[in-house]
Structures are given as C-alpha cells and as structure tokens.
Design a protein around this motif. Structure first.
Motif, PDB file in Angstrom:
ATOM      1  N   GLY A  22      54.586  38.270   9.740  1.00  0.00           N
ATOM      2  CA  GLY A  22      54.907  37.957   8.360  1.00  0.00           C
ATOM      3  C   GLY A  22      53.895  38.674   7.471  1.00  0.00           C
ATOM      4  O   GLY A  22      53.020  39.404   7.955  1.00  0.00           O
ATOM      5  N   VAL A  23      54.027  38.477   6.184  1.00  0.00           N
ATOM      6  CA  VAL A  23      53.121  39.121   5.228  1.00  0.00           C
ATOM      7  C   VAL A  23      52.594  38.039   4.286  1.00  0.00           C
ATOM      8  O   VAL A  23      53.368  37.208   3.790  1.00  0.00           O
ATOM      9  CB  VAL A  23      53.839  40.223   4.419  1.00  0.00           C
ATOM     10  N   THR A  24      51.274  38.050   4.068  1.00  0.00           N
ATOM     11  CA  THR A  24      50.666  37.055   3.183  1.00  0.00           C
ATOM     12  C   THR A  24      49.801  37.739   2.135  1.00  0.00           C
ATOM     13  O   THR A  24      49.432  38.908   2.289  1.00  0.00           O
ATOM     14  CB  THR A  24      49.756  36.074   3.963  1.00  0.00           C
ATOM     15  N   ILE A  25      49.495  36.997   1.090  1.00  0.00           N
ATOM     16  CA  ILE A  25      48.435  37.400   0.169  1.00  0.00           C
ATOM     17  C   ILE A  25      47.292  36.407   0.388  1.00  0.00           C
ATOM     18  O   ILE A  25      47.454  35.201   0.147  1.00  0.00           O
ATOM     19  CB  ILE A  25      48.882  37.332  -1.315  1.00  0.00           C
ATOM     20  N   ALA A  26      46.152  36.918   0.884  1.00  0.00           N
ATOM     21  CA  ALA A  26      44.955  36.074   1.008  1.00  0.00           C
ATOM     22  C   ALA A  26      44.269  36.092  -0.350  1.00  0.00           C
ATOM     23  O   ALA A  26      44.156  37.146  -0.993  1.00  0.00           O
ATOM     24  CB  ALA A  26      44.031  36.620   2.084  1.00  0.00           C
ATOM     25  N   SER A  27      43.812  34.916  -0.797  1.00  0.00           N
ATOM     26  CA  SER A  27      43.296  34.819  -2.162  1.00  0.00           C
ATOM     27  C   SER A  27      42.008  34.008  -2.209  1.00  0.00           C
ATOM     28  O   SER A  27      41.753  33.158  -1.340  1.00  0.00           O
ATOM     29  CB  SER A  27      44.355  34.170  -3.062  1.00  0.00           C
ATOM     30  N   HIS A  36      40.940  36.860  -6.868  1.00  0.00           N
ATOM     31  CA  HIS A  36      41.020  38.098  -6.084  1.00  0.00           C
ATOM     32  C   HIS A  36      42.032  37.881  -4.973  1.00  0.00           C
ATOM     33  O   HIS A  36      42.197  36.759  -4.501  1.00  0.00           O
ATOM     34  CB  HIS A  36      39.669  38.445  -5.454  1.00  0.00           C
ATOM     35  N   GLY A  37      42.657  38.975  -4.546  1.00  0.00           N
ATOM     36  CA  GLY A  37      43.601  38.828  -3.446  1.00  0.00           C
ATOM     37  C   GLY A  37      43.952  40.167  -2.851  1.00  0.00           C
ATOM     38  O   GLY A  37      43.740  41.222  -3.479  1.00  0.00           O
ATOM     39  N   LEU A  38      44.458  40.130  -1.640  1.00  0.00           N
ATOM     40  CA  LEU A  38      44.919  41.339  -0.964  1.00  0.00           C
ATOM     41  C   LEU A  38      46.010  40.978   0.041  1.00  0.00           C
ATOM     42  O   LEU A  38      46.107  39.822   0.468  1.00  0.00           O
ATOM     43  CB  LEU A  38      43.762  42.057  -0.245  1.00  0.00           C
ATOM     44  N   THR A  39      46.805  41.969   0.369  1.00  0.00           N
ATOM     45  CA  THR A  39      47.876  41.787   1.351  1.00  0.00           C
ATOM     46  C   THR A  39      47.270  41.691   2.751  1.00  0.00           C
ATOM     47  O   THR A  39      46.447  42.525   3.131  1.00  0.00           O
ATOM     48  CB  THR A  39      48.845  42.990   1.269  1.00  0.00           C
ATOM     49  N   VAL A  40      47.673  40.686   3.497  1.00  0.00           N
ATOM     50  CA  VAL A  40      47.084  40.415   4.809  1.00  0.00           C
ATOM     51  C   VAL A  40      48.177  40.024   5.803  1.00  0.00           C
ATOM     52  O   VAL A  40      48.988  39.137   5.524  1.00  0.00           O
ATOM     53  CB  VAL A  40      46.030  39.278   4.681  1.00  0.00           C
ATOM     54  N   SER A  41      48.175  40.701   6.958  1.00  0.00           N
ATOM     55  CA  SER A  41      49.117  40.304   8.013  1.00  0.00           C
ATOM     56  C   SER A  41      48.385  39.745   9.234  1.00  0.00           C
ATOM     57  O   SER A  41      49.022  39.402  10.220  1.00  0.00           O
ATOM     58  CB  SER A  41      49.994  41.492   8.419  1.00  0.00           C
ATOM     59  N   SER A  42      47.068  39.654   9.160  1.00  0.00           N
ATOM     60  CA  SER A  42      46.308  39.168  10.327  1.00  0.00           C
ATOM     61  C   SER A  42      46.261  37.653  10.402  1.00  0.00           C
ATOM     62  O   SER A  42      45.526  37.103  11.232  1.00  0.00           O
ATOM     63  CB  SER A  42      44.881  39.738  10.299  1.00  0.00           C
ATOM     64  N   PHE A  43      47.004  36.972   9.553  1.00  0.00           N
ATOM     65  CA  PHE A  43      47.051  35.515   9.563  1.00  0.00           C
ATOM     66  C   PHE A  43      47.594  35.005  10.904  1.00  0.00           C
ATOM     67  O   PHE A  43      48.643  35.447  11.364  1.00  0.00           O
ATOM     68  CB  PHE A  43      47.962  35.043   8.423  1.00  0.00           C
ATOM     69  N   THR A  44      46.864  34.092  11.528  1.00  0.00           N
ATOM     70  CA  THR A  44      47.259  33.534  12.832  1.00  0.00           C
ATOM     71  C   THR A  44      46.883  32.065  12.891  1.00  0.00           C
ATOM     72  O   THR A  44      45.798  31.690  12.446  1.00  0.00           O
ATOM     73  CB  THR A  44      46.500  34.262  13.972  1.00  0.00           C
ATOM     74  N   GLY A  58      38.733  43.467   6.442  1.00  0.00           N
ATOM     75  CA  GLY A  58      37.920  44.661   6.645  1.00  0.00           C
ATOM     76  C   GLY A  58      36.664  44.638   5.770  1.00  0.00           C
ATOM     77  O   GLY A  58      36.684  44.103   4.665  1.00  0.00           O
ATOM     78  N   HIS A  59      35.591  45.221   6.297  1.00  0.00           N
ATOM     79  CA  HIS A  59      34.329  45.215   5.541  1.00  0.00           C
ATOM     80  C   HIS A  59      34.427  45.981   4.229  1.00  0.00           C
ATOM     81  O   HIS A  59      33.616  45.780   3.333  1.00  0.00           O
ATOM     82  CB  HIS A  59      33.199  45.796   6.408  1.00  0.00           C
ATOM     83  N   ARG A  60      35.425  46.867   4.129  1.00  0.00           N
ATOM     84  CA  ARG A  60      35.559  47.642   2.890  1.00  0.00           C
ATOM     85  C   ARG A  60      36.459  46.986   1.865  1.00  0.00           C
ATOM     86  O   ARG A  60      36.675  47.541   0.780  1.00  0.00           O
ATOM     87  CB  ARG A  60      36.088  49.036   3.219  1.00  0.00           C
ATOM     88  N   VAL A  61      37.003  45.836   2.191  1.00  0.00           N
ATOM     89  CA  VAL A  61      37.849  45.116   1.225  1.00  0.00           C
ATOM     90  C   VAL A  61      37.004  44.802  -0.017  1.00  0.00           C
ATOM     91  O   VAL A  61      35.890  44.283   0.093  1.00  0.00           O
ATOM     92  CB  VAL A  61      38.403  43.825   1.874  1.00  0.00           C
ATOM     93  N   SER A  62      37.542  45.106  -1.189  1.00  0.00           N
ATOM     94  CA  SER A  62      36.724  44.991  -2.411  1.00  0.00           C
ATOM     95  C   SER A  62      36.276  43.551  -2.673  1.00  0.00           C
ATOM     96  O   SER A  62      35.212  43.334  -3.240  1.00  0.00           O
ATOM     97  CB  SER A  62      37.490  45.555  -3.617  1.00  0.00           C
ATOM     98  N   ALA A  63      37.073  42.571  -2.241  1.00  0.00           N
ATOM     99  CA  ALA A  63      36.723  41.172  -2.507  1.00  0.00           C
ATOM    100  C   ALA A  63      35.986  40.528  -1.332  1.00  0.00           C
ATOM    101  O   ALA A  63      35.858  39.303  -1.291  1.00  0.00           O
ATOM    102  CB  ALA A  63      37.985  40.385  -2.833  1.00  0.00           C
ATOM    103  N   ILE A  64      35.478  41.330  -0.393  1.00  0.00           N
ATOM    104  CA  ILE A  64      34.873  40.742   0.825  1.00  0.00           C
ATOM    105  C   ILE A  64      33.722  39.793   0.464  1.00  0.00           C
ATOM    106  O   ILE A  64      33.586  38.720   1.070  1.00  0.00           O
ATOM    107  CB  ILE A  64      34.434  41.835   1.838  1.00  0.00           C
TER     108      ILE A  64
END
Ligand SMILES: Cc1cc2nc3c(=O)[nH]c(=O)nc-3n(C[C@H](O)[C@H](O)[C@H](O)COP(=O)(O)O)c2cc1C
Length: 164
Positions: A22-27, A36-44, A58-64
């Motif tokens: 599936g596809v999520t927005i992590a926020s 802040h948010g980004l598209t995330v499919s690693s949700f488990t 990822g470590h380069r995600v701007s909102a990390i």
C-alpha cells in the motif's frame, strides 16, 4: 562460513519491487508546530500485543530530524483516488500541506482528509539500519474508512482489481 552473495542496487530494487505494498503518508509535527510528511511504503505491522508497527526513513529525508525528535508520528493510508497525494509528498521545494485539508490528531500528528486509515503512533524504538532509521511505533489511535487502497508495485501506482 558465509554463503552470502552481493546484489546490485538495481537487483535489490527489482526484487523488492515485486512485493506489492500500500502507500502511506508518514507525518509529523515539528517543535514549531509545522507539519511535515513524505510518501512511505515501508509501513509494516509488527506486533499485536502491544500493537506495534514500523516505518523506515532514509537518512536524507528532509524531515528526519523532526521524526527523530518527536514522540509521535502519523500514518495516513492512501485510497486509490489519492495518487496525487502520493506524488505531492515526494515533490521538493513546496509546502506539501499548503492548500490541503488536514487536521491535528489527538497526539498532534497531521492527519489528511479522505484517507483509508488515520493512524497515530507513539515512538517506542528507533534504530539505524544501513542508510535508514527504523521507527517502531505503538498504535495509540486509529480511524478507518471504507474504500479501495492505492497500490505500489514494480515502481508504479496501481489499483486493485477487485472483480477477480
Ligand atoms: C511509493 C513510494 C514509497 C516510498 N517509501 C519510502 C519509505 O518507506 N521510506 C523513505 O524514506 N522514503 C520513501 N519514499 C521516498 C520519499 O517519499 C521521497 O524521497 C521524499 O521526497 C522524501 O522526502 P523529502 O523530499 O522531504 O526528503 C517512497 C517514495 C515512493 C514514491
């Protein structure tokens, strides 16, 4: 004795891409109250008791840093008609929440309108795995709606064919 053989990053991507998600927005809300948010499919899902899930960022995600400093994060599970949101939340150089209908959940995390599931999590563990951080969250609130999910497979967004 190790029987490990290396794979190229192309092979890694191709193999992982065979796994439909599936596809999520992590926020997350930062200390200033900015979403802040980004598209995330690693949700488990991880554990039922207690109810744990994970995402990998990822470590380069701007909102990390906002995710690392927050006690909570949100997971917005997208419906099949929300592909535009999936694309918007990978686009650089714009306020991704600008003009969008969203609200703060009970824990403060940004919740988008029209999602199939609005999940609020309290961070229970965070650890580094390669070039990502794994965030294990305890689900503290979840709202669900009827509808079909947006699917990601082999690098493309897809719809479930529910007729078969
Ligand atoms: C379908 C899809 C799934 C993604 N899943 C993840 C993920 O699980 N973790 C992650 O760090 N990035 C993931 N990304 C990439 C980020 O959404 C993308 O790099 C985003 O632009 C990062 O946010 P930033 O631009 O604010 O750094 C995914 C992208 C797509 C299109």
């Amino acid at each position: 004795m190790s029987s490990e053989v290396g794979v190229t990053s192309a092979e890694f991507r191709r193999a992982c891409g065979r796994f439909a998600t599936g596809v999520t927005i992590a926020s997350v809300l930062d200390a200033q109250g900015t979403p802040h948010g980004l598209t995330v499919s690693s949700f488990t899902s991880v554990s039922l008791d207690p109810p744990l899930i994970l995402i990998c960022l990822g470590h380069r995600v701007s909102a990390i840093d906002a995710f690392r400093s927050s006690a909570h994060f949100g997971i917005n599970v997208l419906a099949e008609d929300q592909r535009d949101l999936a694309e918007r939340f990978t686009r650089k150089g714009q306020d991704r929440f600008d003009g969008l209908e969203w609200r703060r959940g009970k824990t403060g995390v940004p919740i988008l309108a029209g999602v199939l599931a609005a999940i609020e999590c309290a961070v229970r563990q965070r650890f580094t795995a390669g070039d990502h951080d794994v965030f294990v969250g305890q689900m503290v609130r979840a709202r669900v709606a009827a509808g079909a999910p947006l699917i990601h497979l082999a690098g493309r967004y897809r719809r479930l064919d529910v007729s078969r």
